[in-house]
Design a protein around this motif. Structure first.
Motif, PDB file in Angstrom:
ATOM      1  N   ALA A  97      47.931  45.437  44.306  1.00 21.12           N
ATOM      2  CA  ALA A  97      47.178  46.675  44.062  1.00 21.12           C
ATOM      3  C   ALA A  97      47.954  47.659  43.185  1.00 21.12           C
ATOM      4  O   ALA A  97      47.356  48.542  42.570  1.00 21.12           O
ATOM      5  N   GLN A  98      49.258  47.494  43.132  1.00 19.47           N
ATOM      6  CA  GLN A  98      50.074  48.432  42.344  1.00 19.47           C
ATOM      7  C   GLN A  98      50.021  48.109  40.851  1.00 19.47           C
ATOM      8  O   GLN A  98      50.404  48.934  40.025  1.00 19.47           O
ATOM      9  N   HIS A  99      49.567  46.909  40.526  1.00 22.15           N
ATOM     10  CA  HIS A  99      49.478  46.489  39.114  1.00 22.15           C
ATOM     11  C   HIS A  99      48.281  45.573  38.991  1.00 22.15           C
ATOM     12  O   HIS A  99      48.437  44.354  38.930  1.00 22.15           O
ATOM     13  N   MET A 100      47.101  46.145  38.926  1.00 20.15           N
ATOM     14  CA  MET A 100      45.897  45.308  38.848  1.00 20.15           C
ATOM     15  C   MET A 100      45.705  44.828  37.411  1.00 20.15           C
ATOM     16  O   MET A 100      46.093  45.523  36.464  1.00 20.15           O
ATOM     17  N   THR A 101      45.075  43.676  37.279  1.00 17.95           N
ATOM     18  CA  THR A 101      44.877  43.121  35.930  1.00 17.95           C
ATOM     19  C   THR A 101      43.478  43.458  35.381  1.00 17.95           C
ATOM     20  O   THR A 101      43.122  43.001  34.308  1.00 17.95           O
ATOM     21  N   PHE A 102      42.683  44.253  36.095  1.00 18.71           N
ATOM     22  CA  PHE A 102      41.346  44.618  35.614  1.00 18.71           C
ATOM     23  C   PHE A 102      41.464  45.682  34.517  1.00 18.71           C
ATOM     24  O   PHE A 102      42.334  46.556  34.580  1.00 18.71           O
ATOM     25  N   PRO A 103      40.532  45.642  33.545  1.00 14.39           N
ATOM     26  CA  PRO A 103      40.520  46.715  32.546  1.00 14.39           C
ATOM     27  C   PRO A 103      40.147  48.059  33.184  1.00 14.39           C
ATOM     28  O   PRO A 103      39.607  48.095  34.302  1.00 14.39           O
ATOM     29  N   ASP A 104      40.388  49.137  32.471  1.00 13.86           N
ATOM     30  CA  ASP A 104      39.981  50.475  32.935  1.00 13.86           C
ATOM     31  C   ASP A 104      38.460  50.482  33.166  1.00 13.86           C
ATOM     32  O   ASP A 104      37.717  49.750  32.498  1.00 13.86           O
ATOM     33  N   ASP A 105      38.002  51.334  34.075  1.00 20.69           N
ATOM     34  CA  ASP A 105      36.569  51.620  34.268  1.00 20.69           C
ATOM     35  C   ASP A 105      35.739  50.363  34.551  1.00 20.69           C
ATOM     36  O   ASP A 105      34.670  50.175  33.967  1.00 20.69           O
ATOM     37  N   THR A 106      36.226  49.491  35.425  1.00 11.96           N
ATOM     38  CA  THR A 106      35.523  48.221  35.677  1.00 11.96           C
ATOM     39  C   THR A 106      34.520  48.314  36.822  1.00 11.96           C
ATOM     40  O   THR A 106      33.470  47.673  36.779  1.00 11.96           O
ATOM     41  N   PHE A 107      34.803  49.102  37.862  1.00 13.15           N
ATOM     42  CA  PHE A 107      34.022  49.018  39.101  1.00 13.15           C
ATOM     43  C   PHE A 107      33.204  50.287  39.374  1.00 13.15           C
ATOM     44  O   PHE A 107      33.647  51.392  39.099  1.00 13.15           O
ATOM     45  N   ASP A 108      32.001  50.056  39.974  1.00 16.04           N
ATOM     46  CA  ASP A 108      31.158  51.187  40.391  1.00 16.04           C
ATOM     47  C   ASP A 108      31.710  51.824  41.661  1.00 16.04           C
ATOM     48  O   ASP A 108      31.538  53.024  41.895  1.00 16.04           O
ATOM     49  N   THR A 109      32.289  50.995  42.526  1.00 20.26           N
ATOM     50  CA  THR A 109      32.847  51.498  43.800  1.00 20.26           C
ATOM     51  C   THR A 109      34.178  50.805  44.055  1.00 20.26           C
ATOM     52  O   THR A 109      34.279  49.594  43.863  1.00 20.26           O
ATOM     53  N   VAL A 110      35.169  51.564  44.473  1.00 23.02           N
ATOM     54  CA  VAL A 110      36.434  50.965  44.924  1.00 23.02           C
ATOM     55  C   VAL A 110      36.636  51.369  46.383  1.00 23.02           C
ATOM     56  O   VAL A 110      36.542  52.561  46.734  1.00 23.02           O
ATOM     57  N   VAL A 111      36.856  50.357  47.222  1.00 22.98           N
ATOM     58  CA  VAL A 111      36.965  50.550  48.670  1.00 22.98           C
ATOM     59  C   VAL A 111      38.350  50.100  49.140  1.00 22.98           C
ATOM     60  O   VAL A 111      38.879  49.124  48.635  1.00 22.98           O
ATOM     61  N   ALA A 112      38.896  50.804  50.118  1.00 22.92           N
ATOM     62  CA  ALA A 112      40.082  50.275  50.827  1.00 22.92           C
ATOM     63  C   ALA A 112      40.030  50.775  52.259  1.00 22.92           C
ATOM     64  O   ALA A 112      39.726  51.951  52.500  1.00 22.92           O
ATOM     65  N   THR A 113      40.279  49.892  53.205  1.00 23.19           N
ATOM     66  CA  THR A 113      40.340  50.316  54.607  1.00 23.19           C
ATOM     67  C   THR A 113      41.688  49.904  55.173  1.00 23.19           C
ATOM     68  O   THR A 113      42.037  48.732  55.169  1.00 23.19           O
ATOM     69  N   CYS A 114      42.434  50.904  55.609  1.00 23.08           N
ATOM     70  CA  CYS A 114      43.704  50.646  56.297  1.00 23.08           C
ATOM     71  C   CYS A 114      44.695  49.925  55.377  1.00 23.08           C
ATOM     72  O   CYS A 114      45.358  48.994  55.808  1.00 23.08           O
ATOM     73  N   VAL A 115      44.749  50.329  54.130  1.00 25.40           N
ATOM     74  CA  VAL A 115      45.565  49.628  53.133  1.00 25.40           C
ATOM     75  C   VAL A 115      46.729  50.485  52.642  1.00 25.40           C
ATOM     76  O   VAL A 115      47.855  50.002  52.512  1.00 25.40           O
ATOM     77  N   PHE A 116      46.476  51.771  52.408  1.00 31.31           N
ATOM     78  CA  PHE A 116      47.524  52.585  51.774  1.00 31.31           C
ATOM     79  C   PHE A 116      48.602  53.026  52.756  1.00 31.31           C
ATOM     80  O   PHE A 116      49.553  53.700  52.379  1.00 31.31           O
ATOM     81  N   CYS A 117      48.487  52.531  53.997  1.00 28.86           N
ATOM     82  CA  CYS A 117      49.594  52.619  54.950  1.00 28.86           C
ATOM     83  C   CYS A 117      50.630  51.548  54.633  1.00 28.86           C
ATOM     84  O   CYS A 117      51.782  51.641  55.045  1.00 28.86           O
ATOM     85  N   SER A 118      50.228  50.509  53.901  1.00 31.63           N
ATOM     86  CA  SER A 118      51.101  49.344  53.678  1.00 31.63           C
ATOM     87  C   SER A 118      51.587  49.207  52.248  1.00 31.63           C
ATOM     88  O   SER A 118      52.659  48.645  52.029  1.00 31.63           O
ATOM     89  N   VAL A 119      50.786  49.632  51.287  1.00 25.95           N
ATOM     90  CA  VAL A 119      51.178  49.446  49.876  1.00 25.95           C
ATOM     91  C   VAL A 119      52.534  50.123  49.671  1.00 25.95           C
ATOM     92  O   VAL A 119      52.676  51.316  49.958  1.00 25.95           O
ATOM     93  N   PRO A 120      53.533  49.379  49.212  1.00 21.36           N
ATOM     94  CA  PRO A 120      54.882  49.949  49.135  1.00 21.36           C
ATOM     95  C   PRO A 120      54.949  51.251  48.336  1.00 21.36           C
ATOM     96  O   PRO A 120      55.620  52.195  48.749  1.00 21.36           O
ATOM     97  N   ASP A 121      54.248  51.320  47.194  1.00 20.63           N
ATOM     98  CA  ASP A 121      54.190  52.577  46.439  1.00 20.63           C
ATOM     99  C   ASP A 121      52.730  53.041  46.450  1.00 20.63           C
ATOM    100  O   ASP A 121      51.940  52.699  45.559  1.00 20.63           O
ATOM    101  N   PRO A 122      52.345  53.825  47.473  1.00 17.54           N
ATOM    102  CA  PRO A 122      50.922  54.138  47.638  1.00 17.54           C
ATOM    103  C   PRO A 122      50.337  54.954  46.489  1.00 17.54           C
ATOM    104  O   PRO A 122      49.186  54.725  46.099  1.00 17.54           O
ATOM    105  N   VAL A 123      51.128  55.878  45.923  1.00 14.81           N
ATOM    106  CA  VAL A 123      50.568  56.707  44.840  1.00 14.81           C
ATOM    107  C   VAL A 123      50.290  55.826  43.610  1.00 14.81           C
ATOM    108  O   VAL A 123      49.242  55.949  42.974  1.00 14.81           O
TER     109      VAL A 123
END
Ligand SMILES: C[S@@+](CC[C@H](N)C(=O)[O-])C[C@H]1O[C@@H](n2cnc3c(N)ncnc32)[C@H](O)[C@@H]1O
Length: 204
Positions: A97-123
């Motif tokens: 999640a810290q380095h996604m390979t998708f181009p800019d402006d790809t998704f209509d909705t981005v969802v995460a549940t209980c994830v940014f407690c774990s991502v090493p660099d959340p910002v």
């Protein structure tokens, strides 16, 4: 990513690979009702970040399509087993999640549940969420955060190393502040459970 962050990412990925087998049995942090409430708002081309064992997959409303990413092959293997529960087409991809390979402006909705407690660099992860979401898209986060209560917040700080070591999750993240620091325009924050689990709705 610097060496320290690469190492942290590898450590947390391995923890989730280890816990994948019993994750569904162990995880009681977010109720099914809260998941339904969050996920029912996801429309169009949806990205679920940190899809984990696929606990949300059955809640996506018909009409959309979902791409679920996770950096843990162990968690993704479990999600694979829940694909038949989804009412929408789902694609699972191993990705950080810290380095996604998708181009800019790809998704209509981005969802995460209980994830940014774990991502090493959340910002950094949240900056990526903002980048891949279309300018008029929706960002839906359901996250547990550090308590604003002084005593409980202190207890969470003390116990955090235990939680981080055992399961890879921080219990004292200030996720609302991190969302703001990533430049996401917060439109709504709702307390779901005891001011610790929050539904955060935003725009990129
Ligand atoms: C606590 S689990 C939550 C799983 C799922 N979202 C749920 O609600 O049950 C956190 C998930 O985030 C994933 N994760 C953590 N850091 C990540 C990163 N940098 N990139 C991709 N996935 C990540 C973990 O592998 C794990 O599957």
């Amino acid at each position: 990513m610097n060496r320290d962050m690469l190492l942290q990412t590898e450590i947390i990925r391995n923890r989730y690979n280890r816990t994948a087998i019993f994750y569904d049995w162990m995880d009681k942090m977010i109720s099914d009702a809260a998941r339904k409430k969050a996920i029912s708002q996801a429309t169009g081309k949806v990205l679920e970040v940190g899809v984990g064992t696929g606990k949300n997959l059955s809640y996506y409303p018909q009409g959309g399509e979902v791409t679920g990413i996770d950096f843990s092959p162990g968690m993704l293997a479990k999600a694979q087993g829940k694909l038949h529960l989804a009412k929408v087409p789902v694609t699972l991809v191993e990705m950080d999640a810290q380095h996604m390979t998708f181009p800019d402006d790809t998704f209509d909705t981005v969802v995460a549940t209980c994830v940014f407690c774990s991502v090493p660099d959340p910002v950094q992860g949240l900056i990526e969420v903002r980048r891949v979401c279309k300018p008029n898209g929706k960002i839906i986060l359901l996250e547990h955060v550090r308590s604003e209560n002084r005593l409980l917040g202190w207890i969470m700080d003390v116990l955090n190393p235990v939680s981080l070591h055992l399961v890879g999750s921080n219990i004292n993240r200030r996720t609302v502040e991190n969302v703001r620091a990533a430049g996401i325009d917060i439109r709504h924050v709702e307390d779901i459970t005891s001011k610790i689990v929050k539904l955060i709705l935003g725009k990129p």
